[in-house]
Design a protein around this motif. Structure first.
Motif, short mmCIF file in Angstrom:
data_model
loop_
_atom_site.label_atom_id
_atom_site.label_comp_id
_atom_site.label_asym_id
_atom_site.label_seq_id
_atom_site.Cartn_x
_atom_site.Cartn_y
_atom_site.Cartn_z
N ASN A 3 0.84 -1.25 -0.08
CA ASN A 3 -0.14 0.03 0.00
C ASN A 3 0.92 1.32 -0.13
N LEU A 4 1.16 1.59 -1.26
CA LEU A 4 2.04 3.06 -1.46
C LEU A 4 1.38 4.13 -1.23
N GLY A 44 4.22 7.48 -4.13
CA GLY A 44 5.85 6.89 -4.40
C GLY A 44 6.01 7.18 -5.96
N ALA A 45 6.80 6.52 -6.61
CA ALA A 45 7.29 6.66 -8.18
C ALA A 45 6.41 5.94 -9.12
N GLY A 46 6.01 6.72 -9.84
CA GLY A 46 4.97 6.21 -11.18
C GLY A 46 4.04 6.75 -11.20
N GLY A 47 3.06 6.62 -12.33
CA GLY A 47 1.91 7.37 -12.68
C GLY A 47 0.94 6.53 -11.59
N THR A 48 -0.50 7.27 -11.72
CA THR A 48 -1.67 6.83 -10.82
C THR A 48 -1.89 5.29 -11.31
N GLU A 49 -1.76 5.39 -12.76
CA GLU A 49 -2.36 3.91 -13.40
C GLU A 49 -1.27 2.86 -13.55
N THR A 50 0.05 3.15 -12.87
CA THR A 50 1.15 2.26 -12.73
C THR A 50 0.65 1.07 -11.82
N PRO A 51 0.72 -0.33 -12.30
CA PRO A 51 0.66 -1.30 -11.51
C PRO A 51 1.50 -1.25 -10.10
N GLU A 52 0.80 -1.66 -8.77
CA GLU A 52 1.23 -1.58 -7.60
C GLU A 52 2.59 -2.08 -7.71
#
Length: 133
Positions: A3-4, A44-52
């Motif tokens: 849970n980032l 964290g790093a990555g877009g909203t749609e980036t898989p966890e």
């Protein structure tokens, strides 16, 4: 399950302190929100749609650069014009490079350019005003 989305308050406070002490570009936006609001928004790093799982890997790779990512996440939620969006992405690139300047090898310059390119290309639809209801 990771849970980032909910970074703990001590981590957000530390990242905010580092960003402000190092006068990272755009860090003043961090003073507009409570630590609790930032902890809720920071993913964290990555877009909203980036898989966890991908976000977790990116966050581990970019661990030293998280103050820059916190600023970008908060600016992203604050929203604004297309010009504000592109400025936030430019600041992300510059801040990635300014943290640990001695480590700015070709690798980090590549990462910084890619971060800006990807946020410019894929982040625009989600750029919106903050809603911390």
């Amino acid at each position: 399950r990771l849970n980032l989305r909910l970074f703990c308050l001590p981590v957000v406070r530390a990242l905010k302190r580092i960003a402000l002490e190092n006068k990272l570009k755009g860090s003043e936006v961090l003073n507009e929100y409570t630590d609790e609001q930032m902890a809720q928004a920071f993913n964290g790093a990555g877009g909203t749609e980036t898989p966890e799982w991908q976000r977790w890997i990116l966050t581990q790779i970019l661990k030293k650069k998280l103050p820059a990512i916190l600023i970008h996440d908060i600016k992203y939620l604050k929203g604004g014009s297309q010009k504000d969006f592109l400025k936030a992405n430019d600041d992300l690139r510059d801040n990635i490079l300014s943290i640990g300047r001695d480590e700015n090898s070709k690798w980090w310059r590549f990462v910084a350019r890619k971060a800006e390119e990807l946020t410019n290309e894929y982040g625009s639809p989600g750029w919106k005003a903050a809603s911390f209801g």
